[in-house]
Motif scaffolding. Structure first.
Motif, short mmCIF file in Angstrom:
data_model
loop_
_atom_site.label_atom_id
_atom_site.label_comp_id
_atom_site.label_asym_id
_atom_site.label_seq_id
_atom_site.Cartn_x
_atom_site.Cartn_y
_atom_site.Cartn_z
N GLY A 35 0.82 -1.20 0.00
CA GLY A 35 0.00 0.00 0.00
C GLY A 35 0.86 1.26 0.00
N GLU A 36 0.21 2.39 -0.22
CA GLU A 36 0.93 3.66 -0.33
C GLU A 36 0.71 4.60 0.85
N LEU A 77 3.72 4.54 12.70
CA LEU A 77 3.20 3.38 13.42
C LEU A 77 1.94 3.73 14.21
N ARG A 78 1.88 4.96 14.75
CA ARG A 78 0.70 5.38 15.52
C ARG A 78 -0.48 5.76 14.62
N GLU A 79 -0.21 6.39 13.49
CA GLU A 79 -1.28 7.03 12.72
C GLU A 79 -1.69 6.34 11.43
N VAL A 80 -0.84 5.49 10.87
CA VAL A 80 -1.18 4.79 9.63
C VAL A 80 -1.59 3.37 10.01
N GLN A 81 -2.83 3.03 9.71
CA GLN A 81 -3.37 1.76 10.19
C GLN A 81 -3.56 0.69 9.12
N ASP A 82 -3.08 0.92 7.90
CA ASP A 82 -3.36 -0.05 6.84
C ASP A 82 -2.31 -1.15 6.71
N GLY A 83 -1.27 -1.15 7.58
CA GLY A 83 -0.25 -2.19 7.53
C GLY A 83 0.83 -1.93 6.49
N SER A 84 0.80 -0.79 5.82
CA SER A 84 1.79 -0.51 4.78
C SER A 84 3.11 -0.06 5.39
#
Length: 186
Positions: A35-36, A77-84
């Motif tokens: 993902g981006e 790590l705290r704010e992006v939740q899509d695993g990218s």
């Protein structure tokens, strides 16, 4: 003149070129995986991380770059939740020096006196990871410092696809990878 940036076929959010408030020019390149979202988040967040960690005017720019990349990684790590996740390359020019920091499979090449000088070597990760830093394989960014000379024309920072495409940089134009060119003559 402002720094120049060029993106190949990916939309602009993965590349940024600008100035810090202290006057240093910088360019960054991100190449997302799975993902981006992380690449796009890092592109939006890194300028503030560079400023807050004191990269501009720092006496130890490599340490400040490491802190900035680490801070951006922790925010991802705290704010992006899509695993990218994403690779990251940051180049800063100021006070007659070029500083480069990389995380992941990306590279910086300096054009000096008409020849290409590879400043960094990309590291192919064994495992895809969240955020920018893969603590298991590359726990901190690789940093390079170079005193600039009159022969230094520009530096290219790019993700692995630009360098590995058949035909080198020119052959990568149809590839979904990104690059930035930072002019060192101004």
């Amino acid at each position: 003149p402002s720094p120049t940036s060029a993106h190949l076929t990916r939309p602009a959010p993965a590349v940024i070129a600008s100035r810090l408030t202290t006057g240093e020019r910088f360019a960054t390149v991100y190449d997302g995986h799975v993902g981006e979202a992380t690449a796009e988040f890092a592109m939006r967040t890194m300028p503030a991380c560079l400023e807050s960690e004191g990269v501009g005017g720092a006496t130890d720019v490599p340490a400040a770059l490491t802190r900035a990349l680490t801070a951006c990684h922790e925010r991802c790590l705290r704010e992006v939740q899509d695993g990218s996740g994403s690779t990251a390359t940051v180049a800063v020019v100021g006070s007659g020096k070029l500083h480069v920091a990389i995380v992941g499979n990306c590279r910086a090449v300096l054009c000096s006196g008409g020849t290409a000088d590879v400043l960094t070597k990309d590291k192919k990760p064994e495992l895809l990871h969240r955020g920018l830093i893969n603590e298991e394989e590359q726990p901190k960014p690789l940093t390079v410092e170079r005193t600039l000379s009159a022969d230094d024309a520009f530096v290219i920072i790019a993700s692995d696809g630009v360098w590995s495409a058949q035909g080198g940089f020119k052959g990568a134009q149809g590839n979904q990878k990104v690059a930035a060119v930072l002019d060192l003559t101004s």
